[in-house]
Design a protein around this motif. Sequence first.
Motif: not given
Length: 257
Positions: A19-20, A27-28, A66-68, A108-109
């Motif tokens: 689990t993210i 959850n990036a 993805a984490d920007i 995105g990701g």
Amino acid sequence: QAANKCVRVEREGRVVILTIDRPEALNALNLQVLSELTDAMVPLDSDPGVGCFVLTGSAKAFAAGADIAEMRDRTYPDAFLTNMLAGWEAIAQLRTPKIAAVSGYALGGGCELAMMCDTIYCGQSARFGQPEIKLGVIPGMGGSQRLTRLVGKSKAMDMILTGRMMDADEAKEAGLVARIYPDDELLGAAKEAAAQIASYSKTTALVAREAVDRALETSLSEGLLFERRIFQSLFGTDDQKEGMSAFIEKRKADFKR
Ligand code: CO8
């Protein structure tokens, strides 16, 4: 330290649920999420006691991309030399079957991570998208390739060029998602399907997913040959004898895996 973890790992019989858990960033996906996922999944992949993974997030987000913040100041030489995002492919390469259970945003990701799984189940709240174009980039974790194979060129172009989101019904109709559930039933249903997959011979399940994946990689005649050869190879396993004997003897198969 558990408090700083971004991924929770739980084992229920032969099923492992990941689990993210980065609620502060929907959850990036940052490098820590990647390393926690791969650190947990890679060793379990070859564990004969683990028959299926379920990858999930929160009610609000599977992963909003993805984490920007982590990406903004990257330069091209740095992205190239570190082979930025290549590490995520390790998750696609795992051989154990994996189900993505998606509620909320898979953008995105996040959408790409879900597509790295063997199948996607989602809740009614799910929203899928590849909005990278809004940030001046394109999908970098397989979106342009996997989304196109899953939903076809026209719809993949529509999603990737406009950056819009798809809801659960549209995603199911497009073939991105295999099943939709009410949000509160999603995880239970995913775990149930995972337990069913994990109740079969692990060797057979690994071979089955290799055969399906090959359909996206090769010509029909090569794919049919590959299927026939690995079908034939299963007659070298004890689990084939057990599965067929159990049927004939009208009892439940006891696979040795
Ligand atoms: N990265 C970092 N932080 C994020 C991200 C993200 N992708 N998404 C949301 N957050 C943060 C927000 O900054 C915000 O933080 P804070 O509270 O500190 O301001 C918090 O999460 C909550 O977000 P919002 O306030 O924006 O929540 P809303 O409910 O208003 O909106 C949305 C939800 C629509 C999902 C909105 O957050 C959004 O548009 N997020 C960005 C979605 C996006 O563009 N994703 C694609 C990212 S690019 C990408 O994935 C490249 C692909 C390459 C693969 C990389 C794999 C690792």
